[in-house]
Design a protein around this motif. Sequence first.
Motif, PDB file in Angstrom:
ATOM      1  N   VAL A 146       0.858  -1.191   0.000  1.00 44.34           N
ATOM      2  CA  VAL A 146       0.000   0.000   0.000  1.00 44.34           C
ATOM      3  C   VAL A 146       0.890   1.236   0.000  1.00 44.34           C
ATOM      4  O   VAL A 146       1.908   1.287   0.691  1.00 44.34           O
ATOM      5  CB  VAL A 146      -0.939  -0.001   1.223  1.00 44.34           C
ATOM      6  N   LYS A 147       0.482   2.250  -0.761  1.00 41.11           N
ATOM      7  CA  LYS A 147       1.218   3.515  -0.808  1.00 41.11           C
ATOM      8  C   LYS A 147       0.300   4.633  -0.319  1.00 41.11           C
ATOM      9  O   LYS A 147      -0.837   4.744  -0.772  1.00 41.11           O
ATOM     10  CB  LYS A 147       1.709   3.800  -2.225  1.00 41.11           C
ATOM     11  N   ILE A 148       0.813   5.443   0.611  1.00 41.97           N
ATOM     12  CA  ILE A 148       0.042   6.540   1.204  1.00 41.97           C
ATOM     13  C   ILE A 148       0.775   7.848   0.920  1.00 41.97           C
ATOM     14  O   ILE A 148       1.943   8.009   1.285  1.00 41.97           O
ATOM     15  CB  ILE A 148      -0.115   6.374   2.729  1.00 41.97           C
ATOM     16  N   GLY A 149       0.077   8.809   0.304  1.00 43.03           N
ATOM     17  CA  GLY A 149       0.675  10.091  -0.045  1.00 43.03           C
ATOM     18  C   GLY A 149       0.828  11.019   1.141  1.00 43.03           C
ATOM     19  O   GLY A 149       0.218  10.817   2.203  1.00 43.03           O
ATOM     20  N   THR A 165      -3.210   2.531  -3.738  1.00 43.25           N
ATOM     21  CA  THR A 165      -2.522   3.812  -3.600  1.00 43.25           C
ATOM     22  C   THR A 165      -3.508   4.854  -3.094  1.00 43.25           C
ATOM     23  O   THR A 165      -4.568   5.053  -3.697  1.00 43.25           O
ATOM     24  CB  THR A 165      -1.931   4.272  -4.943  1.00 43.25           C
ATOM     25  N   ILE A 166      -3.153   5.508  -1.982  1.00 39.32           N
ATOM     26  CA  ILE A 166      -3.926   6.607  -1.406  1.00 39.32           C
ATOM     27  C   ILE A 166      -3.170   7.889  -1.732  1.00 39.32           C
ATOM     28  O   ILE A 166      -1.968   7.982  -1.489  1.00 39.32           O
ATOM     29  CB  ILE A 166      -4.052   6.464   0.126  1.00 39.32           C
ATOM     30  N   GLY A 167      -3.868   8.894  -2.265  1.00 32.17           N
ATOM     31  CA  GLY A 167      -3.219  10.132  -2.666  1.00 32.17           C
ATOM     32  C   GLY A 167      -2.759  10.983  -1.496  1.00 32.17           C
ATOM     33  O   GLY A 167      -2.767  10.555  -0.339  1.00 32.17           O
ATOM     34  N   LYS A 168      -2.387  12.226  -1.800  1.00 32.34           N
ATOM     35  CA  LYS A 168      -1.884  13.168  -0.797  1.00 32.34           C
ATOM     36  C   LYS A 168      -3.038  13.910  -0.127  1.00 32.34           C
ATOM     37  O   LYS A 168      -4.043  14.219  -0.765  1.00 32.34           O
ATOM     38  CB  LYS A 168      -0.945  14.176  -1.454  1.00 32.34           C
ATOM     39  N   TRP A 169      -2.862  14.191   1.153  1.00 31.08           N
ATOM     40  CA  TRP A 169      -3.811  14.970   1.956  1.00 31.08           C
ATOM     41  C   TRP A 169      -5.234  14.425   1.833  1.00 31.08           C
ATOM     42  O   TRP A 169      -6.199  15.146   1.625  1.00 31.08           O
ATOM     43  CB  TRP A 169      -3.714  16.463   1.613  1.00 31.08           C
ATOM     44  N   VAL A 170      -5.323  13.122   1.981  1.00 31.70           N
ATOM     45  CA  VAL A 170      -6.589  12.386   1.962  1.00 31.70           C
ATOM     46  C   VAL A 170      -6.989  12.067   3.391  1.00 31.70           C
ATOM     47  O   VAL A 170      -6.138  11.838   4.246  1.00 31.70           O
ATOM     48  CB  VAL A 170      -6.427  11.075   1.151  1.00 31.70           C
ATOM     49  N   THR A 171      -8.296  12.024   3.645  1.00 31.92           N
ATOM     50  CA  THR A 171      -8.804  11.495   4.913  1.00 31.92           C
ATOM     51  C   THR A 171      -9.621  10.244   4.613  1.00 31.92           C
ATOM     52  O   THR A 171     -10.558  10.282   3.805  1.00 31.92           O
ATOM     53  CB  THR A 171      -9.689  12.514   5.647  1.00 31.92           C
ATOM     54  N   ILE A 172      -9.241   9.139   5.255  1.00 35.32           N
ATOM     55  CA  ILE A 172     -10.000   7.894   5.192  1.00 35.32           C
ATOM     56  C   ILE A 172     -10.710   7.758   6.539  1.00 35.32           C
ATOM     57  O   ILE A 172     -10.060   7.686   7.580  1.00 35.32           O
ATOM     58  CB  ILE A 172      -9.087   6.672   4.941  1.00 35.32           C
ATOM     59  N   GLY A 173     -12.039   7.757   6.522  1.00 37.08           N
ATOM     60  CA  GLY A 173     -12.817   7.775   7.756  1.00 37.08           C
ATOM     61  C   GLY A 173     -12.675   6.520   8.595  1.00 37.08           C
ATOM     62  O   GLY A 173     -12.226   5.466   8.121  1.00 37.08           O
ATOM     63  N   ALA A 174     -13.080   6.621   9.848  1.00 33.31           N
ATOM     64  CA  ALA A 174     -13.010   5.497  10.787  1.00 33.31           C
ATOM     65  C   ALA A 174     -13.764   4.291  10.246  1.00 33.31           C
ATOM     66  O   ALA A 174     -14.882   4.413   9.744  1.00 33.31           O
ATOM     67  CB  ALA A 174     -13.594   5.923  12.131  1.00 33.31           C
ATOM     68  N   GLY A 175     -13.144   3.124  10.328  1.00 32.89           N
ATOM     69  CA  GLY A 175     -13.783   1.873   9.927  1.00 32.89           C
ATOM     70  C   GLY A 175     -13.959   1.685   8.431  1.00 32.89           C
ATOM     71  O   GLY A 175     -14.560   0.694   7.999  1.00 32.89           O
ATOM     72  N   THR A 176     -13.425   2.572   7.630  1.00 31.49           N
ATOM     73  CA  THR A 176     -13.580   2.492   6.174  1.00 31.49           C
ATOM     74  C   THR A 176     -12.777   1.317   5.610  1.00 31.49           C
ATOM     75  O   THR A 176     -11.686   1.010   6.089  1.00 31.49           O
ATOM     76  CB  THR A 176     -13.128   3.818   5.523  1.00 31.49           C
ATOM     77  N   VAL A 177     -13.335   0.668   4.588  1.00 32.45           N
ATOM     78  CA  VAL A 177     -12.645  -0.423   3.903  1.00 32.45           C
ATOM     79  C   VAL A 177     -12.341   0.035   2.479  1.00 32.45           C
ATOM     80  O   VAL A 177     -13.246   0.267   1.677  1.00 32.45           O
ATOM     81  CB  VAL A 177     -13.496  -1.708   3.889  1.00 32.45           C
ATOM     82  N   ASN A 181      -8.083   2.582  -5.553  1.00 32.39           N
ATOM     83  CA  ASN A 181      -7.213   3.731  -5.351  1.00 32.39           C
ATOM     84  C   ASN A 181      -8.007   4.984  -5.013  1.00 32.39           C
ATOM     85  O   ASN A 181      -9.158   5.143  -5.447  1.00 32.39           O
ATOM     86  CB  ASN A 181      -6.357   3.986  -6.594  1.00 32.39           C
ATOM     87  N   VAL A 182      -7.375   5.893  -4.253  1.00 31.25           N
ATOM     88  CA  VAL A 182      -8.039   7.102  -3.761  1.00 31.25           C
ATOM     89  C   VAL A 182      -7.249   8.321  -4.248  1.00 31.25           C
ATOM     90  O   VAL A 182      -6.039   8.397  -4.029  1.00 31.25           O
ATOM     91  CB  VAL A 182      -8.113   7.086  -2.224  1.00 31.25           C
ATOM     92  N   PRO A 183      -7.929   9.306  -4.903  1.00 29.02           N
ATOM     93  CA  PRO A 183      -7.215  10.481  -5.417  1.00 29.02           C
ATOM     94  C   PRO A 183      -6.838  11.475  -4.324  1.00 29.02           C
ATOM     95  O   PRO A 183      -7.371  11.433  -3.206  1.00 29.02           O
ATOM     96  CB  PRO A 183      -8.227  11.101  -6.388  1.00 29.02           C
ATOM     97  N   ASP A 184      -5.949  12.404  -4.652  1.00 30.94           N
ATOM     98  CA  ASP A 184      -5.504  13.448  -3.722  1.00 30.94           C
ATOM     99  C   ASP A 184      -6.689  14.268  -3.189  1.00 30.94           C
ATOM    100  O   ASP A 184      -7.708  14.422  -3.869  1.00 30.94           O
ATOM    101  CB  ASP A 184      -4.553  14.426  -4.424  1.00 30.94           C
TER     102      ASP A 184
END
Length: 198
Positions: A146-149, A165-177, A181-184
Amino acid sequence: MYLYGASGHCKVIIDSIESSNSKKIEGVFDDDINLKKILNIPILKYDNFDKHQIHELFISVGNNSVRKIIAESIKATYGTVIHVSAYVSKYASINKGTAVLANAVVNTSAKIGKHCIINTGAIVEHDCELEDYVHISPNASLAGNVKIGEGSHIGIGAQIIQGITIGKWVTIGAGTVVIRNVPDNSLFVGNPAREIKK
């Protein structure tokens, strides 16, 4: 060693440092003039302090963007903090200013950037790469590769499957699956994760 930021997160950092008895905390810097001590450690004002006495500094602030502002404005020798109960593979790399807290795991070939927080019970599996100022909250789990920006915050108990891959300045909420990939600069919540805000 001196700390910067007398917050609740600072208490956890103090506890982690004291768990190994490897460093003595001389004081904590904070701008709040009403604060005098935190866990029996004196609170000092940074502006009028003799900087030559600071041989090692650690930013004990949980907010990723504030931690970045402090790190970029204060030139210092930054240390790392690893709780005695954490597991860090000898094949992993941990950069300066990063904390690995109680019962956290950083597995083989993981690369952790500067001023990151691997919080209580968090799991960072093999070959993960975290850029600077990332916060992995308690009990969050990153599968392999996994890559986290930069600056991203993975919420408590979140799970990210392998190879994401998770982008930059992202928030992944509590308990999220997270299964894609997630954009910046986005906010994702739910199971499976869905974007609710840019």
